[in-house]
Design a protein around this motif. Structure first.
Motif, PDB file in Angstrom:
ATOM      1  N   LYS A   2      35.871  41.894  34.979  1.00 31.81           N
ATOM      2  CA  LYS A   2      36.819  43.116  35.823  1.00 31.81           C
ATOM      3  C   LYS A   2      35.990  43.133  37.607  1.00 31.81           C
TER       4      LYS A   2
ATOM      5  N   TRP B  30      44.405  39.189  42.445  1.00 33.27           N
ATOM      6  CA  TRP B  30      43.950  40.656  41.578  1.00 33.27           C
ATOM      7  C   TRP B  30      45.399  39.804  40.029  1.00 33.27           C
ATOM      8  N   ALA B  34      41.982  38.974  37.189  1.00 35.71           N
ATOM      9  CA  ALA B  34      41.889  40.199  36.392  1.00 35.71           C
ATOM     10  C   ALA B  34      42.593  40.112  35.077  1.00 35.71           C
ATOM     11  N   LYS B  35      44.104  39.955  35.279  1.00 37.81           N
ATOM     12  CA  LYS B  35      44.367  40.287  34.379  1.00 37.81           C
ATOM     13  C   LYS B  35      44.572  39.286  33.489  1.00 37.81           C
ATOM     14  N   ASN B  36      45.210  39.839  32.197  1.00 38.75           N
ATOM     15  CA  ASN B  36      44.373  38.905  30.767  1.00 38.75           C
ATOM     16  C   ASN B  36      45.806  38.941  30.349  1.00 38.75           C
TER      17      ASN B  36
END
Lengths: 249, 246
Positions: A2, B30, B34-36
């Motif tokens: 991240k 983003w 970055a998110k799952n």
């Protein structure tokens, strides 16, 4: 992970913001987009080429007709792919555990929808038919028409909506839309012009070449409207029931 | 800070549209990176798409110009109606090439055309992506990326071991925290070895630790009967930790 993503995005953001400072300012008439020769050509010549007052429709359905035809094909293929992805493949495990949807359609909601759906559909047809003289067109009218069927499915249940517009007919109508579009293109090809060169339709219809393009644009928009209507509803029906076409929402 | 020529003035006052497009684009990017959760990734993709559409539409704006539809004085059919009394020839009515002085009165139609088709194709691709997500959920019982990768890995090693029967499992609230947090690659070998009894064991532990269900634990059979007789309302029971027949 991240952290790396955050740093990457920060860098991209700074680069984009730095580049944005060289862009033309808001509404600048001298900006490259507003003063490009292509734009001026479309604005100056649409009237004399096609007699269509709405330049957006003229560019969409005539100057860039080939592009729009394949956009329609993309929409059709997407609907077909969603249907077959959810229908086919290994055994649908949600079949054993049926969704139990047992509810009474709400009286107020259904009566409101009963009143409002014909208005939506008339408006969709208006948007479709007046796409070349006022804001509108095949995509917009088609989406509004498809939304009316989705509204029926939401307020009663999917079965009620599918009784009015069965899923098989969805794909027939969608294919018919593309056949209309490509048929108009092929007709102008057979009449001696190029593919989608509508001016040659004047040889069989008693109109001037410009008016032939005007009317052919309406025909093309109707084809687009057919496809978009059917595929919007097919997407909803497939996605809301996991491809089983019953129960669901 | 906001005086003429400063970077803030240039970016936030004169070119606010570009600033908003950059921010939206970054939010979308983003979410995609970055998110799952796959659905959250799709939401990010839609936001990204919206940013691009906003960018195109905002460069189409022209000061002092109207929408790209002819005004009555330029409308081929507007002037046609005017001249109808003495013009009978269909070809010579109304339409003529717009004089150069009138061109700046209209905005550029091209960005609108491109975005019109982009929106519709965007809807189609979003539907396609959602259907792929549904199939992934059907097959693997999850749309979380790390759990998915873990399951794929486990399946690969099972295939190497001979049996390639897939046994998808529903994701339940009971094991939500556990699989995401601790059971990473370290446990995979152990799981593949003792593969057969895994679901039953997990199910047993699930029913033991279940706290958010009905107030008192009921025997299995009566619970099932209850499900059949009780009319379930709109909320779907499928996501609840129901008994798995496997």
């Amino acid at each position: 992970m991240k952290k790396a993503a955050f740093i990457l995005i920060l860098c991209i953001g700074l680069l984009l913001a730095w580049a944005a400072k060289d862009f033309p300012s808001w509404g600048d008439p001298q900006s490259p987009a507003s003063s490009s020769p292509v734009a001026s050509h479309f604005i100056a010549n649409t009237g004399v080429d096609t007699e269509v007052p709405n330049m957006v429709t003229a560019v969409l359905a005539d100057y860039r007709g080939f592009d729009t035809m394949f956009e329609t094909v993309v929409v059709f293929i997407a609907g077909l792919a969603v249907f077959s992805i959810l229908r086919g493949g290994p055994k649908n495990r949600t079949r054993d555990r049926e969704f139990v949807v047992d509810f009474e359609p709400d009286l107020i909601v259904t009566n409101t929808v009963r009143l409002i759906v014909p208005v939506i559909q008339i408006f969709a047809l208006y948007v479709l038919a007046h796409g070349h003289v006022s804001p509108g067109g095949g995509f917009q009218g088609g989406v509004a028409m498809g939304a009316s069927f989705i509204l029926i499915a939401l307020s009663w249940d999917l079965k009620t909506a599918l009784a009015r517009f069965p899923i098989e007919r969805c794909f027939t109508v969608a294919a018919l839309g593309i056949v209309i579009y490509a048929g108009i293109g092929l007709l102008s090809l057979f009449l001696g012009g190029e593919f989608l060169d509508y001016a040659h339709l004047a040889k069989i219809f008693p109109v001037s070449p410009e008016m032939a393009r005007y009317h052919a644009m309406l025909g093309v928009e109707i084809g687009v409207g057919f496809t978009v209507t059917a595929i919007m509803f097919a997407l909803y029906a497939s996605l809301s029931t996991d491809g089983r076409m019953r129960d669901g929402l | 800070m906001f005086e003429d020529g400063s970077i803030f003035n240039q970016l936030l006052v004169e070119r606010l549209n570009y600033f908003i497009y950059v921010v939206l684009l970054l939010i979308g990017l983003w979410a995609m990176i970055a998110k799952n959760n796959l659905i959250k990734k799709l939401i990010g993709m839609s936001i990204f798409q919206t940013a691009i559409i906003l960018f195109y539409v905002s460069i189409g704006v022209k000061e002092g110009a109207t929408i790209p539809i002819y005004l009555p004085e330029h409308d081929p059919h507007g002037s046609h109606a005017q001249l109808d009394s003495n013009q009978t020839d269909l070809l010579s009515h109304g339409a003529k090439v717009l004089e150069a002085s009138a061109v700046p009165n209209y905005t550029n139609p091209l960005p609108h055309v491109l975005m019109l088709t982009a929106i519709v194709v965007g809807v189609a691709t979003l539907g396609l992506a959602l259907s792929v997500c549904l199939r992934i959920y059907r097959g693997y019982g999850t749309v979380e990326e790390d759990e998915l990768l873990e399951k794929l890995e486990r399946e690969d090693s099972r295939k190497a071991g001979g049996s390639n029967k897939r046994r998808p499992r529903r994701r339940t609230p009971a094991n939500k925290g556990g699989t995401a947090g601790q059971s990473k690659r370290g446990q995979t070998t152990e799981k593949t070895k003792s593969d057969k009894p895994t679901p039953r064991r997990r199910q047993a532990s699930k029913s033991r630790t279940k706290t958010n269900g009905p107030a008192k634990e009921q025997p299995k059979s009566s619970n099932k009967e209850n499900d059949k007789t009780k009319p379930v309302k709109r909320r779907r029971p499928a996501k609840k930790p129901k008994e798995d027949e496997s």
